[in-house]
Design a protein around this motif. Structure first.
Motif, mmCIF file in Angstrom:
data_model
loop_
_atom_site.group_PDB
_atom_site.id
_atom_site.type_symbol
_atom_site.label_atom_id
_atom_site.label_comp_id
_atom_site.label_asym_id
_atom_site.label_seq_id
_atom_site.Cartn_x
_atom_site.Cartn_y
_atom_site.Cartn_z
ATOM 1 N N TYR A 188 31.989 34.386 39.948
ATOM 2 C CA TYR A 188 33.410 34.526 40.268
ATOM 3 C C TYR A 188 33.564 35.056 41.692
ATOM 4 C CZ TYR A 188 33.826 34.182 35.202
ATOM 5 O OH TYR A 188 33.735 33.753 33.892
ATOM 6 N N GLU A 189 34.350 34.358 42.478
ATOM 7 C CA GLU A 189 34.496 34.716 43.891
ATOM 8 C C GLU A 189 35.521 35.833 44.105
ATOM 9 O OE1 GLU A 189 35.226 32.425 48.169
ATOM 10 O OE2 GLU A 189 35.634 31.406 46.267
ATOM 11 N N GLU A 190 36.553 35.856 43.281
ATOM 12 C CA GLU A 190 37.637 36.827 43.459
ATOM 13 C C GLU A 190 37.207 38.224 43.022
ATOM 14 O OE1 GLU A 190 42.447 36.808 42.695
ATOM 15 O OE2 GLU A 190 41.135 35.918 41.200
ATOM 16 N N GLY A 191 37.681 39.246 43.758
ATOM 17 C CA GLY A 191 37.375 40.628 43.416
ATOM 18 C C GLY A 191 38.231 41.139 42.270
ATOM 19 N N CYS A 192 37.736 42.158 41.559
ATOM 20 C CA CYS A 192 38.449 42.674 40.385
ATOM 21 C C CYS A 192 39.728 43.409 40.760
ATOM 22 C CB CYS A 192 37.526 43.596 39.588
ATOM 23 S SG CYS A 192 36.182 42.718 38.756
ATOM 24 N N GLN A 193 39.751 44.051 41.919
ATOM 25 C CA GLN A 193 40.968 44.751 42.340
ATOM 26 C C GLN A 193 42.126 43.771 42.471
ATOM 27 O OE1 GLN A 193 40.616 47.084 45.936
ATOM 28 N NE2 GLN A 193 42.823 47.350 46.113
ATOM 29 N N GLU A 194 41.882 42.660 43.119
ATOM 30 C CA GLU A 194 42.918 41.651 43.305
ATOM 31 C C GLU A 194 43.342 41.041 41.971
ATOM 32 O OE1 GLU A 194 43.600 37.443 45.778
ATOM 33 O OE2 GLU A 194 41.836 38.706 46.165
ATOM 34 N N SER A 195 42.382 40.798 41.087
ATOM 35 C CA SER A 195 42.685 40.200 39.788
ATOM 36 C C SER A 195 43.536 41.121 38.931
ATOM 37 C CB SER A 195 41.384 39.856 39.050
ATOM 38 O OG SER A 195 40.636 38.893 39.749
ATOM 39 N N ILE A 196 43.198 42.412 38.909
ATOM 40 C CA ILE A 196 43.943 43.382 38.110
ATOM 41 C C ILE A 196 45.347 43.565 38.669
ATOM 42 C CG2 ILE A 196 44.056 45.788 37.363
ATOM 43 C CD1 ILE A 196 40.975 45.779 37.364
ATOM 44 N N GLU A 197 45.460 43.645 40.000
ATOM 45 C CA GLU A 197 46.775 43.792 40.627
ATOM 46 C C GLU A 197 47.664 42.585 40.322
ATOM 47 O OE1 GLU A 197 46.125 44.476 44.764
ATOM 48 O OE2 GLU A 197 45.541 46.562 44.484
ATOM 49 N N ALA A 198 47.075 41.392 40.327
ATOM 50 C CA ALA A 198 47.839 40.177 40.017
ATOM 51 C C ALA A 198 48.343 40.220 38.574
ATOM 52 C CB ALA A 198 46.966 38.943 40.229
ATOM 53 N N TRP A 199 47.482 40.701 37.640
ATOM 54 C CA TRP A 199 47.885 40.829 36.238
ATOM 55 C C TRP A 199 49.027 41.828 36.093
ATOM 56 C CZ3 TRP A 199 48.374 44.646 32.634
ATOM 57 C CH2 TRP A 199 48.461 44.253 31.286
ATOM 58 N N MET A 200 48.928 42.944 36.813
ATOM 59 C CA MET A 200 49.961 43.979 36.730
ATOM 60 C C MET A 200 51.288 43.480 37.284
ATOM 61 S SD MET A 200 47.679 47.330 37.772
ATOM 62 C CE MET A 200 49.022 48.496 37.563
#
Length: 239
Positions: A188-200
């Motif tokens: 997975y190329e995307e970082g977890c910080q960005e993924s979690i922020e997008a979910w929030m």
């Protein structure tokens, strides 16, 4: 007679809005459980203070749930003391919610920094702390992310630096070599910080809508409770 009929109407309105509060309490309990399930591992990684957020939502839901029953009893028994207590408790909850909303807006950037620091700390302690290791692995699989900013973050972690690897939870495909010499095609190329922020961001509108709805009904409930208090204190008969 008109006054009596008006106060009877207020009494039933208090019952109605207490039912709404009961629904709001159930909604908050459901939201608290949903946040805990959806972001459970992210909250563990982010630290103890963040992990208390779903619990706080659950507690608020339970408090509103029980206050609604208290208000119903006060209206049914036409008890000035109980209705007053109901109005005061509801006012306190409303003020706490306003304060929480303001604090959330003021410290929104702090949440981002806490999340980033938590992810970095979990990466540094990977395979050393079993709890953080399990939480980070589940987080990466759930949100399909790798590292804090992106998968290259793992190149700075000692145990992965030498072999040019990443944790297997970063893998897009289920093979034994997907985490060796990682690339966007294999992990997975995307970082977890960005993924979690997008979910929030995606779910914050739902939470905001529920919060505004609860606040609106709380204001109406306080107004009608005060009207009922005034009627009871004035000595009118409420049937």
């Amino acid at each position: 007679m008109a006054v009596e009929g008006g106060m009877k109407c207020v009494k039933f309105l208090v019952f109605f809005f207490n039912f709404i509060f009961w629904v709001c309490g159930v909604a908050l309990i459901a939201i608290g459980i949903y946040v805990q399930v959806a972001l459970g591992k992210a909250l563990v990684v982010s630290g103890g203070s963040s992990a208390g957020t779903p619990v706080a939502i659950l507690v608020l839901g339970v408090i509103i749930f029980f206050i609604s029953f208290f208000g119903c009893c006060g209206a049914w028994k036409e008890s000035y003391c109980m209705v007053t207590t109901f109005a005061v408790l509801l006012s306190i909850i409303f003020l706490v919610e306003i304060a929480a909303a303001i604090a959330g807006y003021v410290f929104k950037d702090k949440v981002r920094s806490v999340l980033k620091e938590g992810l970095q700390e979990a990466m540094n302690k990977y395979e050393e702390d079993p709890t953080l290791t399990e939480a980070l692995d589940e987080l990466q699989r759930k949100f399909k992310c790798c590292g804090a900013n992106n998968y290259t973050d793992w190149a700075n972690i000692k145990q992965f630096q030498a072999n040019d690897t990443v944790p297997r939870s970063c893998c897009r495909i289920n093979t034994t070599t997907c985490n060796v010499h990682p690339s966007p095609e294999t992990v997975y190329e995307e970082g977890c910080q960005e993924s979690i922020e997008a979910w929030m961001k995606k779910n914050i509108l739902i939470v905001a809508a529920v919060a505004l709805g609860i606040a609106f009904f709380e204001i109406l409930g306080i107004i009608f409770a005060c009207c009922l208090m005034r009627g009871i204190r004035s000595g009118y008969e409420v049937m």
